[in-house]
Design a protein around this motif. Structure first.
Motif, PDB file in Angstrom:
ATOM      1  N   UNK A 322       0.586  -1.139  -0.127  1.00 12.34           N
ATOM      2  CA  UNK A 322      -0.102  -0.090  -0.019  1.00 12.34           C
ATOM      3  C   UNK A 322       0.835   1.254   0.263  1.00 12.34           C
ATOM      4  N   UNK A 323       2.180   1.112   0.543  1.00 15.40           N
ATOM      5  CA  UNK A 323       2.865   2.395   0.671  1.00 15.40           C
ATOM      6  C   UNK A 323       3.380   2.730  -0.712  1.00 15.40           C
ATOM      7  N   UNK A 324       3.337   1.847  -1.791  1.00 17.18           N
ATOM      8  CA  UNK A 324       3.874   2.398  -3.117  1.00 17.18           C
ATOM      9  C   UNK A 324       3.117   3.532  -3.834  1.00 17.18           C
ATOM     10  N   UNK A 325       1.726   3.377  -3.766  1.00 19.33           N
ATOM     11  CA  UNK A 325       1.233   4.566  -4.333  1.00 19.33           C
ATOM     12  C   UNK A 325       1.209   5.809  -3.345  1.00 19.33           C
ATOM     13  N   UNK A 388       5.002   8.498   4.162  1.00 18.10           N
ATOM     14  CA  UNK A 388       4.946   7.049   4.297  1.00 18.10           C
ATOM     15  C   UNK A 388       4.335   6.181   5.474  1.00 18.10           C
ATOM     16  N   UNK A 389       3.402   5.377   5.169  1.00 27.11           N
ATOM     17  CA  UNK A 389       2.940   4.802   6.351  1.00 27.11           C
ATOM     18  C   UNK A 389       3.947   3.635   6.940  1.00 27.11           C
ATOM     19  N   UNK A 390       5.296   3.643   6.385  1.00 28.66           N
ATOM     20  CA  UNK A 390       6.329   2.902   7.137  1.00 28.66           C
ATOM     21  C   UNK A 390       7.008   3.542   8.111  1.00 28.66           C
ATOM     22  N   UNK A 391       7.035   4.964   8.104  1.00 28.69           N
ATOM     23  CA  UNK A 391       7.660   5.885   8.728  1.00 28.69           C
ATOM     24  C   UNK A 391       7.409   5.681  10.448  1.00 28.69           C
ATOM     25  N   UNK A 392       8.340   5.413  11.283  1.00 31.86           N
ATOM     26  CA  UNK A 392       8.257   5.362  12.657  1.00 31.86           C
ATOM     27  C   UNK A 392       9.241   6.303  13.418  1.00 31.86           C
ATOM     28  N   UNK A 393       8.910   6.967  14.344  1.00 34.02           N
ATOM     29  CA  UNK A 393       9.990   7.691  15.120  1.00 34.02           C
ATOM     30  C   UNK A 393      10.344   8.847  14.707  1.00 34.02           C
TER      31      UNK A 393
END
Length: 489
Positions: A322-325, A388-393
């Motif tokens: 899902x992060x690609x788009x 990005x939904x992958x980002x943390x911190x």
């Protein structure tokens, strides 16, 4: 992974997509309806960020050896230089613009693809497909008329601006066509008093003429037509434009390619529908100003390939896709806006506006920090994924990039046969324990961090996924758990 991924379109984007999937052990087929590869130069520019990704893929050396290294771009009015923007300040191992014909780019990428045992199936056309819950049923027509029904796990449309895949999905390609047309010529040039490795732009009240070196004394010339209708130019017409708009004394000869083109600025809203993805010109097209189009498409391929490989190898949850788009559509919109602004500046017609533009450009680019910022912007090293939904911190209080920003660690070389994240931190028992717990996702080594007081989790494509202060390993664990397939059940 019994079903292959089908990539349609064997331009630079499709070739990168297929090669990266093959490198990561994903079964892949790549088709192109054309019976032969292109022999036209087309896109010429490969920017530093794309070169970094080619380096991670293990094939940058081929490009470095084959291309011309442009160290500066300059802007002129007649014999007067308004600005020179050097690329040597770019914080990359590839601090130059690589000028190389697209035909050569495709040849090198096809050679690279063959090292994984994959060849392009030319003269093969995707005629139809059905997007199903468990994959895509694709109808192929081979050159001899044979019909094949292929059950693919995924379909990736890298089939250009007139994409069959996009049209078959019914996706709107929103945007506009610019009213001004352009002509181009790939020719031999003598008498140009500019360094032979320097792209040069000449502004004139009639319009612009641009010189892009391809090899010694061989240039791509582009000029806008103003209100004249599109038509394939003769060498004499190009010479007339160069005589009027250029610095004088330039002689053109031996044309290899003469053509005209219009400019479209368009983008789809969604790069994915079910098991079907779009990448490159199939998803977005831009003004050629800034030479970004092919680079953005190739970076689409790098972004999607590692994610799809992790999902196909059942090491990451399918939600990773899902992060690609989210990531790539934002980049395309930014590039579209930037290239649109550059085109507007170049094509100013009113004399007062041109005089103000020329004065402003000369003054602005006399400031070194602005020259450096422009070089960085063009290079692609400033591309990031803040949403990005992958980002943390957060990197607050640390010297180094934050989540979504680029970080080159030296990990994930072209020898990696699976996409892996990198831990950049002080080497410690906690770091090694983290690697042991997530050995399927992490490189086995601990890499040097930008700041010894922090921890960086870096994605396979060289962007930061998570940042924490030293000792805050639970945050890194949370980021990895959000990606790992084993923690989704």
């Amino acid at each position: 992974m019994s079903k292959p991924v089908l990539v349609t379109g064997a331009g630079p984007v499709g070739l990168i997509m297929a090669a990266e999937l093959a490198r990561y052990g994903v079964p892949v087929r790549i088709i192109d309806k054309s019976p032969t590869c292109t022999n036209q130069s087309r896109a010429l520019a490969i920017w530093p960020r794309t070169m970094e990704l080619l380096d991670a893929a293990g094939c940058a050396d081929l490009f470095v050896a084959a291309g011309l290294h442009a160290k500066t771009v300059s802007i002129h009015v007649g014999n007067r230089t308004l600005a020179r923007i050097p690329f040597g300040t770019i914080a990359s191992s590839f601090n130059y613009l690589l000028m190389i014909p697209q035909s050569e780019t495709e040849r090198l990428l096809e050679d690279h693809l063959r090292t994984f045992g994959i060849t392009v199936e030319r003269g093969t056309e995707l005629r139809d497909f059905v997007n199903r819950d468990a994959g895509v049923s694709c109808t192929l027509m081979h050159g001899e008329g044979r019909i094949e029904v292929l059950e693919a796990g995924w379909l990736i449309g890298c089939d250009g601006a007139h994409s069959f895949v996009r049209n078959r999905l019914g996706l709107t390609f929103g945007g506009e066509t610019l009213p001004t047309g352009f002509v181009l010529a790939d020719v031999h040039v003598t008498g140009l008093a500019i360094p032979p490795d320097e792209p040069a732009i000449f502004w004139h009240p009639d319009g612009a003429v641009m010189f892009f070196p391809i090899s010694r004394s061989h240039y791509r010339i582009i000029a806008d037509l103003g209100s004249a209708p599109l038509h394939t130019p003769s060498l004499k017409e190009i010479q007339t434009i160069v005589d009027r708009r250029g610095p004088g004394g330039i002689i053109l000869s031996d044309p290899v390619w003469l053509s005209d083109f219009g400019v479209n600025e368009r983008i789809v809203q969604d790069y994915r529908k079910g098991h079907v993805f779009l990448a490159g010109d199939a998803a977005h097209i831009h003004s050629p100003a800034g030479g970004q189009g092919m680079n953005v498409g190739m970076q689409d391929a790098f972004n999607l390939a590692w994610k799809l490989a992790l999902v196909e190898r059942q090491k990451a949850n399918p939600s990773l896709l899902d992060s690609y788009n989210i990531e790539r559509s934002r980049v395309a919109r930014q590039i579209l806006a930037d290239s649109g602004r550059m085109t507007t500046v170049v094509l100013l017609k009113r004399h007062l506006a041109q005089r103000v533009r020329n004065f402003a450009v000369k003054w602005i680019f006399s400031i070194s920090v602005i020259r450096r910022a422009m070089a960085d912007r063009l290079s692609g090293i400033m591309i990031d994924y803040p949403d990005s939904p992958l980002n943390v911190g957060s990197a607050r209080g640390l010297r180094g990039p934050g989540p979504g920003q680029r970080l080159i660690t030296g990990g994930n070389s072209g020898h990696c046969d699976t996409p892996r994240f990198v831990i950049a931190a002080r080497d410690s028992a906690d770091a090694r324990a983290m690697i042991a717990r997530h050995s399927s996702l992490l490189m086995p080594e601990v890499y040097l961090p930008p700041d010894e007081n922090g921890i960086w989790l870096v994605r396979p494509d060289g962007y930061v996924a998570a940042t924490a202060r030293s000792g805050n390993w639970p945050l890194i664990e949370m980021a990895l758990n959000g990606i790992s397939r084993k923690n989704q059940y």
